[in-house]
Design a protein around this motif. Sequence first.
Motif, mmCIF file in Angstrom:
data_model
loop_
_atom_site.group_PDB
_atom_site.id
_atom_site.type_symbol
_atom_site.label_atom_id
_atom_site.label_comp_id
_atom_site.label_asym_id
_atom_site.label_seq_id
_atom_site.Cartn_x
_atom_site.Cartn_y
_atom_site.Cartn_z
ATOM 1 N N UNK A 46 7.710 13.283 -15.214
ATOM 2 C CA UNK A 46 6.386 12.653 -15.014
ATOM 3 C C UNK A 46 5.888 12.882 -13.582
ATOM 4 N N UNK A 47 5.869 14.162 -13.194
ATOM 5 C CA UNK A 47 5.698 14.437 -11.763
ATOM 6 C C UNK A 47 4.275 14.775 -11.337
ATOM 7 N N UNK A 89 0.948 15.874 -6.725
ATOM 8 C CA UNK A 89 -0.323 15.965 -5.991
ATOM 9 C C UNK A 89 -0.290 15.078 -4.746
ATOM 10 N N UNK A 90 0.431 13.962 -4.827
ATOM 11 C CA UNK A 90 0.543 13.054 -3.667
ATOM 12 C C UNK A 90 1.312 13.731 -2.538
ATOM 13 N N UNK A 91 2.434 14.354 -2.884
ATOM 14 C CA UNK A 91 3.317 14.952 -1.887
ATOM 15 C C UNK A 91 2.721 16.236 -1.300
ATOM 16 N N UNK A 92 1.966 16.968 -2.113
ATOM 17 C CA UNK A 92 1.455 18.267 -1.669
ATOM 18 C C UNK A 92 0.547 18.162 -0.444
ATOM 19 N N UNK A 148 5.882 4.109 8.923
ATOM 20 C CA UNK A 148 5.961 4.646 7.573
ATOM 21 C C UNK A 148 4.535 5.042 7.206
ATOM 22 N N UNK A 149 4.336 6.339 7.031
ATOM 23 C CA UNK A 149 2.990 6.869 6.775
ATOM 24 C C UNK A 149 2.697 6.850 5.282
ATOM 25 N N UNK A 150 1.445 6.604 4.949
ATOM 26 C CA UNK A 150 1.058 6.581 3.544
ATOM 27 C C UNK A 150 -0.380 7.049 3.409
ATOM 28 N N UNK A 151 -0.848 7.038 2.178
ATOM 29 C CA UNK A 151 -2.212 7.457 1.886
ATOM 30 C C UNK A 151 -3.184 6.417 2.433
ATOM 31 N N UNK A 199 0.798 -1.233 0.000
ATOM 32 C CA UNK A 199 0.000 0.000 0.000
ATOM 33 C C UNK A 199 0.828 1.280 0.000
ATOM 34 N N UNK A 200 2.143 1.147 -0.024
ATOM 35 C CA UNK A 200 2.999 2.328 0.089
ATOM 36 C C UNK A 200 3.471 2.827 -1.278
ATOM 37 N N UNK A 201 4.057 4.029 -1.263
ATOM 38 C CA UNK A 201 4.826 4.516 -2.406
ATOM 39 C C UNK A 201 6.262 4.708 -1.911
ATOM 40 N N UNK A 202 7.233 4.613 -2.819
ATOM 41 C CA UNK A 202 8.637 4.685 -2.403
ATOM 42 C C UNK A 202 8.920 5.996 -1.659
ATOM 43 N N UNK A 203 8.320 7.106 -2.113
ATOM 44 C CA UNK A 203 8.560 8.414 -1.486
ATOM 45 C C UNK A 203 8.094 8.459 -0.032
#
Length: 379
Positions: free
Chosen positions: A62-63, A68-71, A276-279, A36-40
Amino acid sequence: MKHNDMLAMILAGGRGSRLHDLTNKVAKPAVSYGGKYKIIDFPISNCANSGIDVVGVLTQYESVILNSYVAAGGRWGLDAKDSGVYVLPPREKADANLDVYRGTADAISQNIDFIDTFNPEYLLVLSGDHIYKMDYDKMLNYHKENGADATIAVIEVPMKEASRFGIMNTDENGQIVEFEEKPPQPKSNLASMGIYIFSWKLLRKMLIADMKNTESNHDFGKDIIPALLNDGRKLMAYKFKGYWKDVGTIDSLWEANMDLLDKKSPLDMGDSSWKIYTEDTNSLPQYIGAEAEISNAYITQGCVIEGQVKNSVLFTGARVAAGAKVIDSVLMPGAIVEEGAVVTRALVADGIKIGSGAVVGDANSENIELVAKRVKGEE
């Protein structure tokens, strides 16, 4: 624990071309990992857990998804007053169509004004595409205790692999005496992790000089670090002990996912002391059918399993139909394996469907098969 004296900048603009089709439309740091995570999520969570309030994420290729994910800094708890995650695309136009960072050091140089608004004493520079947990606070303490001008995190790698990395040669006190970029005959096995702490005033001077140098690659490894060594500055190697994985290839991304199946893996994703926090994804709980057979699998919410899953990692919303087999494989979000299909030693990209009865991958293959296009089954 709060660190208003250190600001973090994450270099997240890499193309990730060795991940082939996985990075056709998304930047490498936005690639999914571990169900469920992203590398960032890893470097930003490490910053949040280390008490760093301000994190700049430098994006270019390709950002759109990554930006939008990081913001939304809230998912890492970095949305309070005086804290935040900032998206920093390139400012300078290399040509009419392309905004670009010319190198790792240039990415920081283009954002000197941003950094100066926070007036930090120290700058932490990170790669956005590694999987690891690390307390940057401990590294900063080491930097201060040694009166260093720069501190570089290193990890011991097998000697036979050392020529793939930037290698730090140190004296008995851990001071770096020489830096070799991918040496054919390495003298040591201390590989740079691409994690640097600099005293900001000094780095700022170096970057301004580097920007004016037309011969420079504008790169930390090729230009800034050698220049610091030539100037007789004090560079320290900070030895990291723990799990660290550069997921730059399909095989290494597959391995990093497979490591989650190892009960002894030092990367404990359930550790509440260093989360590790994620969406938060809105999906149903996993569903395991009555006929399903599962052994040694990492299964995320939203998965539906009616077939056989062995030694595999399934991301959010993956489906394995009745009579299908998934062995030694990674199914990314929304991947579907239809009835009777067999998937072995493969990494199936987001949303890809493998048709009924199709056979993908091979138990004896040397490399992991990436499945990034729909596989037709029996009609």
